[in-house]
Design a protein around this motif. Structure first.
Motif: not given
Length: 129
Positions: A79-80, A83, A86, A122
């Motif tokens: 989990r980042v 979005y 990333t 991710l």
């Protein structure tokens, strides 16, 4: 019955440890942590209380031969926080990605692969886009 506390670690096999370490340390920005003095090479990373273990095993049967990105093959997910940040970072670092911002899972997903073809997801909650 089994009662779980958490996922402790995921182990992946790699062939070239230096290429893998560059990917996980520099591209994915994971923190390498000390590893016991096993009689085989590898590296450990800490991810918010859990761990990722890389194990050098050139004869591994789990390294994918087909390097195309797919959301249906075995992978692990991180989990980042953001979005789009990333996605931009991965593209700046010339990492091939498969974007799935509107999947049925409820997660906005980015899939990529390490130099050995291990798949990584991710993601963020779609509500956070």
């Amino acid at each position: 019955m089994i009662t779980y506390k958490c996922l402790h670690h995921v182990s992946l096999t790699v062939i070239d440890l230096e290429k893998a370490k560059e990917f996980y340390s520099v591209i994915l920005c994971l923190k390498e942590i000390p590893r016991p003095a096993f009689d085989f090479p590898g590296a450990w990373y800490e991810i918010e209380g859990q761990q990722l273990h890389l194990i050098v095993e050139p004869s591994s049967q789990t390294i994918r031969q087909d390097k195309r990105l797919s959301s249906r093959e075995g992978h692990f997910a991180l989990r980042v926080a953001n979005y789009y940040d990333t996605l931009e970072w991965l593209k700046q670092n010339e990492v091939e990605v498969l974007e799935k911002p509107n999947g049925k899972s409820g997660f906005a997903q980015i899939f990529c692969a390490d130099p050995d073809g291990n798949l990584i997801e991710l993601n963020v909650d779609q509500k956070e886009l």
